[in-house]
Motif scaffolding. Structure first.
Motif, PDB file in Angstrom:
ATOM      1  N   GLN A   1      30.581 -17.056 -13.412  1.00  0.00           N
ATOM      2  CA  GLN A   1      30.251 -18.115 -12.999  1.00  0.00           C
ATOM      3  C   GLN A   1      28.641 -18.083 -13.379  1.00  0.00           C
ATOM      4  OE1 GLN A   1      31.110 -20.860 -12.057  1.00  0.00           O
ATOM      5  NE2 GLN A   1      33.249 -20.882 -11.062  1.00  0.00           N
TER       6      GLN A   1
ATOM      7  N   GLY B   1      24.637 -12.058 -13.456  1.00  0.00           N
ATOM      8  CA  GLY B   1      25.856 -12.219 -13.877  1.00  0.00           C
ATOM      9  C   GLY B   1      26.600 -11.209 -14.523  1.00  0.00           C
TER      10      GLY B   1
ATOM     11  N   ILE C   1      32.945 -14.245 -10.096  1.00  0.00           N
ATOM     12  CA  ILE C   1      31.505 -14.474  -9.650  1.00  0.00           C
ATOM     13  C   ILE C   1      30.482 -14.346 -10.735  1.00  0.00           C
ATOM     14  CG2 ILE C   1      29.676 -14.226  -8.153  1.00  0.00           C
ATOM     15  CD1 ILE C   1      31.925 -13.664  -6.013  1.00  0.00           C
TER      16      ILE C   1
ATOM     17  N   VAL D   1      37.487 -10.728  -8.271  1.00  0.00           N
ATOM     18  CA  VAL D   1      36.472 -11.778  -7.721  1.00  0.00           C
ATOM     19  C   VAL D   1      35.124 -11.476  -8.034  1.00  0.00           C
ATOM     20  CG1 VAL D   1      35.609 -12.880  -5.554  1.00  0.00           C
ATOM     21  CG2 VAL D   1      37.843 -12.488  -5.542  1.00  0.00           C
ATOM     22  N   LEU D   2      34.713 -10.274  -8.242  1.00  0.00           N
ATOM     23  CA  LEU D   2      33.269  -9.967  -8.691  1.00  0.00           C
ATOM     24  C   LEU D   2      33.203 -10.381 -10.147  1.00  0.00           C
ATOM     25  CD1 LEU D   2      32.451  -6.355  -7.197  1.00  0.00           C
ATOM     26  CD2 LEU D   2      31.556  -8.815  -6.686  1.00  0.00           C
TER      27      LEU D   2
END
Length: 381
Positions: free
Chosen positions: A279, A236, A276, A272-273
């Motif tokens: 997350q 992450g 993610i 988006v990376l």
């Protein structure tokens, strides 16, 4: 007489080799003048293994729940010794040479592992894939994830004190029981050492119970799931840092590397990376709380500091701020779109506000929801 050492052997149709294993262990007790017992943890044998064990004055413990781990747990819980040495009943380990283990246990070590790579693997004793791929790779992952110095994570011959066994709180039922023992001992800061151990060819004519791919996957799955740092936190952080840095560069304007031009379309993917990656980090936090509060992982000082640093109020404030900033950027982009009568947007500067706006709103909502769920999981505190 107080029993010092219990030798526990899991058993499922081991009639061919069970007697010689029991006799070797009993011969070791007699030769070294050790007060000991042999426990046969039977997992439903149908070949007369129970009768063989009883005829040799070994204690038979019937364990109805199937699985290598289940059988061993049942046998160990029934053991009366201060120390326990467990080993397979297939005559691949020499039960007449257990003194190196017992000496280390007497020195105060909680867990004494055998190391077959140091002691020697006789020809035909270990399949090629196990010797050169499975064991080395899984042992390396175990050392990396859990900061352990054990060179052979899957040696079936190992010793431990009865007190250490209850401290480890082992749960698994299958072959991954071997990995769980080292993982739990490492996480609970028990004293672990290893001794060279010779592995001989399996004395049975039937195939072993071990399934290379199925049980290898169960070992790997356990090692990964019990390490949220490597499963969630580190991937992450890598994704989020890379996404944020590249997004920040692209927001300021397009960049070219050779003949390749990176602009708002790339900005969309880098954002988006970052999402993610964030997350992954959120799942790390939730997993950490769940595993600690349910006694799956030990509590540490870092865990207590986590609750001081992260709480519901801080999360709600930060989350709402990000959402508000995202809405403000969206409104700014909307006014630019309105200025061209809601026609086609040809100016990429608008997208350089829209994409960060959407990203910030998503991050804000994620933080708000995470804070609420994080607080629910930590209600015990």
């Amino acid at each position: 007489m107080n029993i010092e050492l219990s030798v526990v052997m899991p058993c499922l149709n081991e009639a061919e080799t069970l007697a010689i294993c029991i006799e070797k262990a009993q011969g070791f007790f007699e030769r070294e003048k050790i007060s000991g017992e042999v426990i046969i943890a039977d997992n439903g044998s149908t070949d007369g293994s129970q009768q063989i064990a009883k005829s040799l004055n070994a204690t038979v413990v019937n364990v109805p729940q199937k699985g290598y781990g289940s059988a061993l747990r049942g046998g160990i819980e029934a053991a009366n010794g201060k120390y326990v040495i467990m080993g397979d009943a297939d005559d691949s380990y020499d039960f007449s040479n257990l003194m190196p283990y017992l000496l280390k246990l007497r020195e105060g070590y909680d867990l004494v592992m055998g190391n077959r790579f140091k002691g020697g693997i006789k020809p035909g004793a270990m399949p090629f894939l196990h010797k050169y791929l499975g064991n080395p790779v899984l042992s390396f992952i175990g050392r990396l994830f859990y900061k352990s110095n054990i060179g052979d994570f899957h040696c079936g011959l190992r010793g431990f004190s009865k007190k250490a066994f209850y401290t480890m709180e082992l749960k698994t039922t299958g072959m991954e029981f071997a990995s769980e023992m080292i993982v739990k001992a490492s996480l609970k800061n028990l004293q672990i050492t290893e001794v060279p151990t010779i592995l001989s060819p399996d004395g049975r004519t039937r195939p072993p119970h071990l399934n290379t791919w199925r049980d290898g996957w169960r070992h790997l799955r356990f090692l990964v799931l019990y390490s949220p740092n490597w499963l969630f936190l580190i991937p992450g952080l890598i994704l989020m840092v890379f996404g944020l840095i590249t997004s920040a560069v692209l927001i300021s304007g397009p960049i070219s590397i050779g003949s390749v031009n990176f602009d708002v379309h790339t900005l969309l993917f880098t954002s988006v990376l970052a999402l993610i990656g964030f997350q992954f980090i959120l799942f790390y936090g939730l997993t950490k709380v769940y595993t600690v509060e349910n006694d799956l992982l030990p509590k540490s000082k870092k865990y207590d500091r986590l609750f001081k640093f992260i709480n519901l109020e801080k999360g709600l404030i930060i989350g709402f701020i990000l959402v508000i900033v995202g809405i403000a950027l969206s409104f700014s982009a909307y006014t630019d779109w309105q200025a061209i009568s809601f026609g086609n947007i040809e100016n990429n500067s608008v997208f350089r506000r829209v994409i960060p706006a959407v990203t910030l709103m998503l991050l804000g909502v994620q933080i708000i929801l995470f804070s609420l769920f994080f607080s629910i999981l930590g209600l015990k505190k």
